[in-house]
Design an enzyme around this catalytic site. Structure first.
Site, PDB file in Angstrom:
ATOM      1  N   LYS A  56      94.653  42.463  62.350  1.00 52.79           N
ATOM      2  CA  LYS A  56      93.982  41.193  62.114  1.00 52.79           C
ATOM      3  C   LYS A  56      92.530  41.244  62.632  1.00 52.79           C
ATOM      4  O   LYS A  56      92.149  42.096  63.438  1.00 52.79           O
ATOM      5  CB  LYS A  56      94.750  40.059  62.802  1.00 52.79           C
ATOM      6  CG  LYS A  56      96.104  39.739  62.166  1.00 52.79           C
ATOM      7  CD  LYS A  56      95.956  38.662  61.109  1.00 52.79           C
ATOM      8  CE  LYS A  56      97.281  38.361  60.408  1.00 52.79           C
ATOM      9  NZ  LYS A  56      97.947  37.168  60.915  1.00 52.79           N
ATOM     10  N   ARG A  92     105.522  41.507  62.717  1.00 54.34           N
ATOM     11  CA  ARG A  92     105.143  41.806  61.326  1.00 54.34           C
ATOM     12  C   ARG A  92     103.987  42.798  61.356  1.00 54.34           C
ATOM     13  O   ARG A  92     102.873  42.459  61.751  1.00 54.34           O
ATOM     14  CB  ARG A  92     104.751  40.514  60.616  1.00 54.34           C
ATOM     15  CG  ARG A  92     104.482  40.630  59.132  1.00 54.34           C
ATOM     16  CD  ARG A  92     104.188  39.253  58.550  1.00 54.34           C
ATOM     17  NE  ARG A  92     104.012  39.281  57.110  1.00 54.34           N
ATOM     18  CZ  ARG A  92     102.846  39.485  56.495  1.00 54.34           C
ATOM     19  NH1 ARG A  92     101.744  39.681  57.222  1.00 54.34           N
ATOM     20  NH2 ARG A  92     102.768  39.489  55.175  1.00 54.34           N
TER      21      ARG A  92
END
Length: 291
Positions: free
Chosen positions: A226, A260
């Site tokens: 991210k 995840r």
């Protein structure tokens, strides 16, 4: 470690004990504009092959997405169905938990009919029909914190206390799901790292994740590659694996039980090592300094 309500979850014939187990969720995006792989798994054969590699690398869950959360043109519902359902069908019998990442109830309904076990809603029940669709099945629902309308920008988000506001949102949406007939033992929460949040918000959520896991539901974290990792370390998209793993392990120590991740083999090894350090699992074998 948090106390989880009904920590034992049965999905696709496998029991997960989230009081002492971490599930690694692989990411398969059938989108031409995914932020990480830039469409590398958009083709059906490529997406199925990537899913099978992830399973071979030890993934417990596979999350299939046909429309990303980030701003962009809307994907027609039929197109999204045509992207995700063939992958769900191809993975039947693989033994993995199949999740579909969607915020449309019609896509969720089609995915569940095709054999999906989890609906991963990154908009936290933005579609009011989503709770009804999941309630009418035996599937698990992931409720994620976000603020924006799907596929729309939300520039410069501000919070008084991001963790408190995420908790309040998740509690309200869990109550909504339960009111629509989804029992708590089929719910998972996700604080939504980077979703309508800046890097400082995502770091704060990670640092204080124990306050979120204290909600008593299994907590999923999506920290892989991210922007908050990239901005923290000054690393571009393809060079964030180590930072992602550090965020993942710290989250597990704060009580996260589903992670995840894109880089599945590395994530599985890091998660299993963390489980062993915590006393959740035994080593694969013992040879060193054994009599």
């Amino acid at each position: 470690m948090p106390t989880i309500d009904a920590p034992r979850r049965l999905m696709n014939g496998r029991t997960f004990d989230f009081s002492r187990e971490v599930a690694v969720m692989a990411i398969i995006n059938r989108t031409p504009d995914s932020f990480y792989d830039r469409g590398a798994t958009f083709a059906l054969d490529a997406s199925v092959a990537a899913a099978r590699r992830a399973i071979a690398d030890g993934a417990d869950w596979v999350d299939i997405g046909g429309a990303k959360f980030a701003p962009g043109p809307a994907v027609p519902i039929e197109e999204e169905i045509n992207r995700v359902v063939p992958v769900v069908e191809a993975l039947q019998g693989s033994g993995v938990v199949i999740s579909v990442d969607t915020f449309h109830s019609d896509v969720a309904r089609a995915a569940l009919r095709a054999g999906a076990h989890v609906i991963n809603d990154t908009t936290g029940l933005h579609d009011p029909a989503m709770a009804h669709v999941v309630a009418d099945s035996d599937a698990t629902l992931v409720i994620t914190h976000s603020l924006a309308e799907p596929r729309t920008a939300y520039p410069a988000p501000t919070y008084g206390d991001v963790v408190r506001e995420v908790i309040d949102f998740l509690q309200a949406r869990v109550e909504l799901a339960v009111a629509h007939g989804i029992p708590r033992d089929r719910l998972v929460v996700d604080p939504g790292h980077d979703l309508n949040k800046n890097t400082l918000h995502s770091l704060d959520i990670t640092r204080r994740l124990g306050e979120i896991t204290a909600l008593g539901l299994p907590t999923l974290v999506a920290v892989s590659n991210k922007d908050f990792v990239g901005e923290t370390l000054d690393r571009e998209r393809g060079d964030r694996v180590e930072g992602s793993l550090a965020a993942m392990v710290f989250s597990i120590l704060q009580g996260a039980r589903i992670v995840r991740m894109h880089n599945v083999r590395a994530a599985v090894d890091a998660a299993r090592m963390t489980e062993a350090i915590l006393g959740f699992r035994q080593p694969a074998y013992l040879r060193h300094n054994q009599a």
